[in-house]
Design a protein around this motif. Structure first.
Motif, PDB file in Angstrom:
ATOM      1  N   TYR A  86       3.169  30.158   8.115  1.00 13.78           N
ATOM      2  CA  TYR A  86       4.037  29.091   9.049  1.00 13.78           C
ATOM      3  C   TYR A  86       4.847  30.147   9.751  1.00 13.78           C
ATOM      4  O   TYR A  86       5.457  31.053   9.322  1.00 13.78           O
ATOM      5  CB  TYR A  86       4.659  28.100   8.229  1.00 13.78           C
ATOM      6  N   ASP A  87       5.148  29.574  11.034  1.00 12.07           N
ATOM      7  CA  ASP A  87       6.265  30.297  12.007  1.00 12.07           C
ATOM      8  C   ASP A  87       7.662  29.711  11.496  1.00 12.07           C
ATOM      9  O   ASP A  87       7.892  28.659  11.486  1.00 12.07           O
ATOM     10  CB  ASP A  87       5.997  30.040  13.393  1.00 12.07           C
ATOM     11  N   ILE A  88       8.480  30.529  11.296  1.00 12.18           N
ATOM     12  CA  ILE A  88      10.043  30.250  10.730  1.00 12.18           C
ATOM     13  C   ILE A  88      10.616  29.490  12.092  1.00 12.18           C
ATOM     14  O   ILE A  88      10.421  30.103  13.202  1.00 12.18           O
ATOM     15  CB  ILE A  88      10.768  31.432  10.315  1.00 12.18           C
ATOM     16  N   CYS A  89      11.046  28.421  11.851  1.00 13.05           N
ATOM     17  CA  CYS A  89      11.575  27.770  12.980  1.00 13.05           C
ATOM     18  C   CYS A  89      12.943  28.413  13.432  1.00 13.05           C
ATOM     19  O   CYS A  89      13.414  28.751  14.718  1.00 13.05           O
ATOM     20  CB  CYS A  89      12.005  26.290  12.854  1.00 13.05           C
ATOM     21  N   LYS A  90      13.956  28.770  12.679  1.00 14.82           N
ATOM     22  CA  LYS A  90      15.211  29.318  12.831  1.00 14.82           C
ATOM     23  C   LYS A  90      15.545  30.138  11.454  1.00 14.82           C
ATOM     24  O   LYS A  90      15.592  29.588  10.199  1.00 14.82           O
ATOM     25  CB  LYS A  90      16.474  28.360  12.829  1.00 14.82           C
ATOM     26  N   TRP A  91      16.172  31.354  11.579  1.00 16.48           N
ATOM     27  CA  TRP A  91      17.047  32.076  10.529  1.00 16.48           C
ATOM     28  C   TRP A  91      18.181  32.563  11.231  1.00 16.48           C
ATOM     29  O   TRP A  91      18.148  32.968  12.227  1.00 16.48           O
ATOM     30  CB  TRP A  91      16.058  32.924   9.720  1.00 16.48           C
ATOM     31  N   SER A  92      19.141  32.593  10.407  1.00 17.54           N
ATOM     32  CA  SER A  92      20.440  33.253  11.068  1.00 17.54           C
ATOM     33  C   SER A  92      20.727  34.521  10.678  1.00 17.54           C
ATOM     34  O   SER A  92      20.275  34.990   9.734  1.00 17.54           O
ATOM     35  CB  SER A  92      21.661  32.274  10.801  1.00 17.54           C
ATOM     36  N   GLY A  93      21.595  35.081  11.178  1.00 18.20           N
ATOM     37  CA  GLY A  93      21.912  36.624  10.945  1.00 18.20           C
ATOM     38  C   GLY A  93      21.191  37.593  11.678  1.00 18.20           C
ATOM     39  O   GLY A  93      20.660  37.240  12.582  1.00 18.20           O
ATOM     40  N   LYS A  94      21.109  38.710  11.056  1.00 14.87           N
ATOM     41  CA  LYS A  94      20.453  39.886  11.525  1.00 14.87           C
ATOM     42  C   LYS A  94      19.432  40.371  10.376  1.00 14.87           C
ATOM     43  O   LYS A  94      19.428  39.888   9.239  1.00 14.87           O
ATOM     44  CB  LYS A  94      21.292  41.230  12.103  1.00 14.87           C
ATOM     45  N   LEU A  95      18.718  41.341  10.704  1.00 11.16           N
ATOM     46  CA  LEU A  95      18.079  42.049   9.541  1.00 11.16           C
ATOM     47  C   LEU A  95      18.688  42.583   8.622  1.00 11.16           C
ATOM     48  O   LEU A  95      19.943  43.089   9.132  1.00 11.16           O
ATOM     49  CB  LEU A  95      17.100  42.993  10.136  1.00 11.16           C
ATOM     50  N   GLY A  96      18.411  42.632   7.266  1.00  6.13           N
ATOM     51  CA  GLY A  96      19.493  43.083   6.219  1.00  6.13           C
ATOM     52  C   GLY A  96      19.742  42.184   5.309  1.00  6.13           C
ATOM     53  O   GLY A  96      19.728  40.974   5.529  1.00  6.13           O
ATOM     54  N   PRO A  97      20.292  42.557   4.137  1.00 10.28           N
ATOM     55  CA  PRO A  97      20.406  41.562   3.061  1.00 10.28           C
ATOM     56  C   PRO A  97      21.791  40.791   3.044  1.00 10.28           C
ATOM     57  O   PRO A  97      22.632  40.967   4.120  1.00 10.28           O
ATOM     58  CB  PRO A  97      20.937  42.715   1.928  1.00 10.28           C
ATOM     59  N   LYS A  98      21.902  39.666   2.436  1.00 13.92           N
ATOM     60  CA  LYS A  98      23.096  38.934   2.587  1.00 13.92           C
ATOM     61  C   LYS A  98      24.162  39.589   1.607  1.00 13.92           C
ATOM     62  O   LYS A  98      23.750  39.933   0.250  1.00 13.92           O
ATOM     63  CB  LYS A  98      23.042  37.469   1.918  1.00 13.92           C
ATOM     64  N   PHE A  99      25.284  39.621   2.151  1.00 13.12           N
ATOM     65  CA  PHE A  99      26.308  40.643   1.279  1.00 13.12           C
ATOM     66  C   PHE A  99      27.512  39.574   0.651  1.00 13.12           C
ATOM     67  O   PHE A  99      27.515  39.565  -0.601  1.00 13.12           O
ATOM     68  CB  PHE A  99      27.225  41.587   2.194  1.00 13.12           C
ATOM     69  N   ILE A 100      27.965  38.560   1.327  1.00 19.80           N
ATOM     70  CA  ILE A 100      29.036  37.581   0.941  1.00 19.80           C
ATOM     71  C   ILE A 100      28.987  36.381   1.579  1.00 19.80           C
ATOM     72  O   ILE A 100      28.146  36.263   2.505  1.00 19.80           O
ATOM     73  CB  ILE A 100      30.638  38.384   1.112  1.00 19.80           C
ATOM     74  N   GLU A 101      29.563  35.271   0.893  1.00 18.83           N
ATOM     75  CA  GLU A 101      29.748  34.127   1.225  1.00 18.83           C
ATOM     76  C   GLU A 101      30.135  33.971   2.839  1.00 18.83           C
ATOM     77  O   GLU A 101      31.167  34.770   2.924  1.00 18.83           O
ATOM     78  CB  GLU A 101      30.610  33.207   0.342  1.00 18.83           C
ATOM     79  N   GLY A 102      29.482  33.228   3.803  1.00 17.58           N
ATOM     80  CA  GLY A 102      29.916  33.074   5.031  1.00 17.58           C
ATOM     81  C   GLY A 102      29.429  34.121   5.999  1.00 17.58           C
ATOM     82  O   GLY A 102      29.617  34.229   7.184  1.00 17.58           O
ATOM     83  N   ASP A 103      28.826  35.241   5.540  1.00 10.27           N
ATOM     84  CA  ASP A 103      28.180  36.152   6.661  1.00 10.27           C
ATOM     85  C   ASP A 103      26.915  35.668   7.246  1.00 10.27           C
ATOM     86  O   ASP A 103      26.534  36.336   8.109  1.00 10.27           O
ATOM     87  CB  ASP A 103      27.937  37.520   5.840  1.00 10.27           C
ATOM     88  N   ARG A 104      26.677  34.683   7.030  1.00  5.67           N
ATOM     89  CA  ARG A 104      25.448  33.787   7.691  1.00  5.67           C
ATOM     90  C   ARG A 104      24.318  34.765   7.813  1.00  5.67           C
ATOM     91  O   ARG A 104      23.264  34.694   8.462  1.00  5.67           O
ATOM     92  CB  ARG A 104      25.717  33.834   9.300  1.00  5.67           C
ATOM     93  N   GLN A 105      23.963  35.523   6.702  1.00  5.63           N
ATOM     94  CA  GLN A 105      22.926  36.305   6.565  1.00  5.63           C
ATOM     95  C   GLN A 105      21.981  35.564   5.563  1.00  5.63           C
ATOM     96  O   GLN A 105      22.238  34.785   4.491  1.00  5.63           O
ATOM     97  CB  GLN A 105      23.129  37.730   5.927  1.00  5.63           C
ATOM     98  N   ALA A 106      20.587  35.560   6.123  1.00  4.24           N
ATOM     99  CA  ALA A 106      19.652  35.013   5.116  1.00  4.24           C
ATOM    100  C   ALA A 106      19.283  36.272   4.281  1.00  4.24           C
ATOM    101  O   ALA A 106      19.049  37.369   4.726  1.00  4.24           O
ATOM    102  CB  ALA A 106      18.350  34.616   6.059  1.00  4.24           C
ATOM    103  N   PRO A 107      19.049  35.715   2.877  1.00  4.62           N
ATOM    104  CA  PRO A 107      18.970  36.695   1.955  1.00  4.62           C
ATOM    105  C   PRO A 107      17.442  37.615   2.229  1.00  4.62           C
ATOM    106  O   PRO A 107      16.665  37.056   2.559  1.00  4.62           O
ATOM    107  CB  PRO A 107      18.657  36.005   0.331  1.00  4.62           C
ATOM    108  N   GLU A 108      17.712  38.765   1.343  1.00  6.06           N
ATOM    109  CA  GLU A 108      16.356  39.869   1.230  1.00  6.06           C
ATOM    110  C   GLU A 108      16.295  40.357   0.000  1.00  6.06           C
ATOM    111  O   GLU A 108      17.240  40.435  -0.699  1.00  6.06           O
ATOM    112  CB  GLU A 108      16.290  41.020   2.349  1.00  6.06           C
ATOM    113  N   GLY A 109      15.180  40.285  -0.581  1.00  8.08           N
ATOM    114  CA  GLY A 109      14.974  40.618  -2.031  1.00  8.08           C
ATOM    115  C   GLY A 109      13.902  39.928  -2.822  1.00  8.08           C
ATOM    116  O   GLY A 109      13.060  39.072  -2.189  1.00  8.08           O
TER     117      GLY A 109
END
Length: 431
Positions: A86-109
């Motif tokens: 499936y094509d992802i409709c939307k994901w926020s942030g940039k490439l790279g892991p999520k660090f803290i609450e509010g950084d708008r990063q989608a997790p990697e792992g």
């Protein structure tokens, strides 16, 4: 086929171990109609053709840069095969892991979804919580909550799909749980971890983290069985069996371990091929890397923006970004979130602006009153004007206006009421 058989048995062992440590359960009864939609006859036929039972276990893989979610399903051989993309409709942030609450990063792992994490009544149509933070995230002090794969095509750190896509993805998970799977694995990557892509990002600050993820990626590519995932020394380790059978501590030292000989040999061969391809890719021109998060520093900057936005403050429309030279770039367009908090903040700002304007008006009125009083006092105390000078020329009398007797160049009067008062006082005293 000894390698396949070994990992089919290993996969079943892993599922058994997972079941032993899981007390959550669900019957998936009384679901809303959207959560009870069945897979299409076409998908069911494809599963049958690939040797998959309808309720067989699943695995999901996510690739940010390519914008894809893959669903893999176990075949009767024990190995997994892809069944839907499936094509992802939307994901926020940039490439790279999520660090803290509010950084708008989608997790990697590597994450785990259990039945209790399924959200049939989500406000985002349908959803499931991916299980962030996991043991690795917690060991490394990473924070955040409610990170989902969901519908509604709207994201603030999640992976968002269309509602129709989410109905199918949800159905895959629901059916697998009904078939007895106690939890399914989500592997979330920045990109497909090929030699060419790893070469593109070899200078990125997240590269060492991605190399660690790649080992689990490679194990799955080799075996087509979800890897056993553990954490020790604050890092991921894969398919490790400790000699004494003891559990691994996410922050403790990694104990002695063993791996199946077939896996070690297959992995060494895989790595030899990969390293040759990587060296070749380094020396070739390739597509430019995509933006990536610059570690915890940028995460904190974005998190601060998120907090201000949540309070309803006016902030740049897009999150700030940390540049390579250390500067922070922001968009010039400002705005606030349309929410109760945003409306309250707008009302407070309007009240403050009105208060400031009233104070300025009051000050201006006082200045004008004082100037008028000074003018009245000056006019009252001024002496009568002196008669105009007279000159005689050829029997004629010339009257010289008082203003003509002043200096040839007059200073420019200041505009406004105060300037006018000064001018009138000057006229009164003839200066």
């Amino acid at each position: 086929m000894p390698l396949i058989a070994d990992f089919a048995r290993a996969g079943l062992l892993i599922v058994t171990l997972m079941a032993a440590g899981c007390s959550e359960s669900t019957t998936f009864e009384d679901l809303s109609p959207k959560a009870d939609k069945q897979l299409s006859p076409k998908l069911v036929a494809e599963m049958k053709a690939k040797g998959m039972e309808r309720n067989a276990p699943i695995l999901a893989r996510i690739f940010k840069e390519e914008g894809k979610v893959e669903i893999w399903k176990q075949k009767t051989t024990g190995r997994y095969d892809i069944i839907a993309t499936y094509d992802i409709c939307k994901w926020s942030g940039k490439l790279g892991p999520k660090f803290i609450e509010g950084d708008r990063q989608a997790p990697e792992g590597f994450y785990t979804v259990r039945p209790a994490q399924m959200k049939p009544n989500s406000q985002y149509h349908l959803a499931f919580n991916i299980g962030y933070p996991n043991a690795y995230d917690r060991a490394n002090g990473r924070t955040g909550s409610n990170l989902m794969v969901h519908g509604a095509c709207s994201s603030s750190g999640c992976y968002s799909m269309t509602d129709a896509q989410m109905e199918q993805i949800y159905a895959f998970g629901r059916d697998a749980f009904k078939g007895g799977q106690t939890e399914f694995q989500i592997q979330s990557f920045p990109f497909r971890m090929t030699a060419a892509n790893m070469a593109r990002y070899r200078n990125d600050p997240n590269y060492e983290f991605w190399k660690m993820l790649k080992e689990g990626y490679d194990h799955f590519e080799i075996t087509k069985v979800p890897p056993k995932v553990d954490v020790c020394e604050k890092r991921y380790v894969f398919n490790r069996v400790t000699e004494g059978g003891e559990a691994l501590s996410p922050t403790g030292a990694c104990p002695a371990f063993t791996q199946p000989d077939s896996l070690k040999m297959a992995y060494q061969s895989y790595q030899s091929t990969y390293e040759a391809a990587f060296s070749s890719a380094v020396n070739k021109s390739s597509v430019a890397p995509k933006p990536t998060i610059a570690g915890l520093k940028e995460a904190n900057i974005v998190s601060d923006w998120t907090r201000k936005r949540a309070r309803g403050e006016r902030v740049p429309i897009e999150p700030p970004s940390l540049e390579a030279d250390g500067s922070v770039s922001v968009t010039s367009r400002m705005g606030r979130i349309d929410s109760p908090a945003g409306k309250r903040m707008a009302a407070l700002e309007e009240a403050e602006a009105a208060k400031k304007k009233a104070a300025e008006d009051k000050k201006r009125a006082a200045e004008e009153k004082a100037a008028a009083a000074a003018l009245a006092k000056a006019e009252k105390s001024a002496p009568a004007p002196a008669p105009a000078p007279v000159t005689a020329d050829a029997g004629q009398i010339a009257v010289i206006p008082p203003e003509a007797a002043t200096a040839p160049e007059q200073a420019t009067e200041k505009p406004g009421l105060l300037g006018s008062v000064r001018k009138r006082i000057g006229n009164i005293f003839g200066s």
